[in-house]
Design a protein around this motif. Structure first.
Motif, mmCIF file in Angstrom:
data_model
loop_
_atom_site.group_PDB
_atom_site.id
_atom_site.type_symbol
_atom_site.label_atom_id
_atom_site.label_comp_id
_atom_site.label_asym_id
_atom_site.label_seq_id
_atom_site.Cartn_x
_atom_site.Cartn_y
_atom_site.Cartn_z
ATOM 1 N N LEU A 178 0.833 -1.201 0.000
ATOM 2 C CA LEU A 178 0.000 0.000 0.000
ATOM 3 C C LEU A 178 0.873 1.259 0.000
ATOM 4 C CD1 LEU A 178 -2.792 -1.003 2.532
ATOM 5 C CD2 LEU A 178 -2.992 -0.824 0.063
ATOM 6 N N LEU A 179 2.029 1.168 0.652
ATOM 7 C CA LEU A 179 2.938 2.312 0.667
ATOM 8 C C LEU A 179 3.416 2.619 -0.750
ATOM 9 C CD1 LEU A 179 4.576 4.439 2.165
ATOM 10 C CD2 LEU A 179 6.345 2.704 2.545
ATOM 11 N N ASP A 180 3.753 1.552 -1.509
ATOM 12 C CA ASP A 180 4.170 1.749 -2.893
ATOM 13 C C ASP A 180 3.062 2.419 -3.700
ATOM 14 O OD1 ASP A 180 6.540 0.500 -2.313
ATOM 15 O OD2 ASP A 180 5.879 -1.454 -2.964
ATOM 16 N N GLY A 181 1.830 1.926 -3.505
ATOM 17 C CA GLY A 181 0.710 2.498 -4.238
ATOM 18 C C GLY A 181 0.475 3.949 -3.873
ATOM 19 N N GLY A 182 0.523 4.247 -2.574
ATOM 20 C CA GLY A 182 0.342 5.620 -2.134
ATOM 21 C C GLY A 182 1.419 6.539 -2.670
ATOM 22 N N SER A 183 2.644 6.033 -2.730
ATOM 23 C CA SER A 183 3.749 6.843 -3.255
ATOM 24 C C SER A 183 3.532 7.174 -4.714
ATOM 25 C CB SER A 183 5.077 6.093 -3.084
ATOM 26 O OG SER A 183 5.342 5.838 -1.719
ATOM 27 N N MET A 184 3.045 6.177 -5.475
ATOM 28 C CA MET A 184 2.828 6.413 -6.898
ATOM 29 C C MET A 184 1.720 7.441 -7.126
ATOM 30 S SD MET A 184 1.689 3.775 -9.930
ATOM 31 C CE MET A 184 -0.033 3.778 -9.452
ATOM 32 N N PHE A 185 0.605 7.272 -6.431
ATOM 33 C CA PHE A 185 -0.533 8.160 -6.670
ATOM 34 C C PHE A 185 -0.334 9.539 -6.064
ATOM 35 C CE2 PHE A 185 -2.652 3.981 -7.212
ATOM 36 C CZ PHE A 185 -3.059 4.176 -8.523
ATOM 37 N N ALA A 186 0.689 9.711 -5.234
ATOM 38 C CA ALA A 186 0.974 11.029 -4.658
ATOM 39 C C ALA A 186 2.146 11.707 -5.341
ATOM 40 C CB ALA A 186 1.268 10.891 -3.164
#
Length: 236
Positions: free
Chosen positions: A27-35
């Protein structure tokens, strides 16, 4: 989303090379990408929208407002939405007010606009506002208290869509939970039953695999597998 893209990419690699590989994301990877996106207009970066202090939204016309009963979310992002919103709120004089006449002006004078809109939305309930805004063509959504999921699980549309499943649980009795959440055209899903208890299907699976009763008892004695010795264990 990252998991889906990663799996598809890995499957393509496997089809081409015949070799598989490990895949990991978080989820951290996903959040980093979308931010990490950068919005450019005419080659210049545009400041990212910021939540207000109360975390109700990103803009005076893209946020939650508290009503007499419940909350309403509006998304009046176009000039036409702004005019329609003023009509629904019965403040047509705000349409051409120099402070709010353009999208840029409304963004610059966000605090002033919010100060005007907050008391207006407090004059009706969320249900009343959503009906008025729908009629006016203003994008909106009513925030609903789900009562710990109860309203969602007993919603008629969700039932018709197959999002709700009801079954008999060996400990909890008759219960409802979410049902089939992914639709497949060729291999439709099937709700097998309630969430399994620890060891509930061990013997059934071992029998299906061809193990004899003696073999199963030996595996259990060696603590390779487990199932409860009596019905009481289901409730422990």
């Amino acid at each position: 989303m990252l998991s889906v893209v990663g799996c598809l990419a890995a499957l393509y690699h496997q089809r081409v090379t015949g070799e598989g590989q490990d895949l990991w994301t978080s989820l951290l990877d996903g959040g980093s990408m979308f931010a990490s996106d950068a919005l450019l207009v005419d080659g210049e970066p545009v400041p990212r929208p910021q939540l207000d202090k109360a975390q109700t939204g990103l803009d005076a016309l893209y946020r939650l407002y508290e009503t007499q009963e419940g909350w309403i979310q509006i998304a009046a992002v176009e000039d036409a939405h702004w005019s329609a919103l003023c009509g629904a709120l019965r403040v047509p004089e705000l349409v051409d007010d120099p402070r709010f006449a353009t999208r840029a002006a409304r963004a610059e004078n966000r605090r002033q606009l919010e100060a005007l809109l907050v008391p207006l939305f407090a004059t009706r309930t969320a249900i009343q506002w959503t009906r008025l805004l729908d009629e006016a063509g203003v994008p909106n959504e009513m925030a609903i208290e789900t009562r710990a999921g109860e309203r969602v699980l007993f919603d008629g549309d969700n039932e018709r869509l197959g999002l709700v499943a009801e079954y008999e649980h060996p400990v909890l009795g008759r219960m409802r939970q979410f049902g089939s959440l992914i639709d497949f055209s060729e291999t439709p899903g099937l709700i097998h039953g309630p969430p399994p208890l620890v060891g509930q299907h061990t013997q059934e699976i071992l029998e299906w695999l061809g193990y004899s009763a003696g073999d199963m008892d030996e595996l259990k004695e060696q603590r390779v597998v487990y199932w409860p010795d009596d019905d009481y264990a289901w409730s422990v």
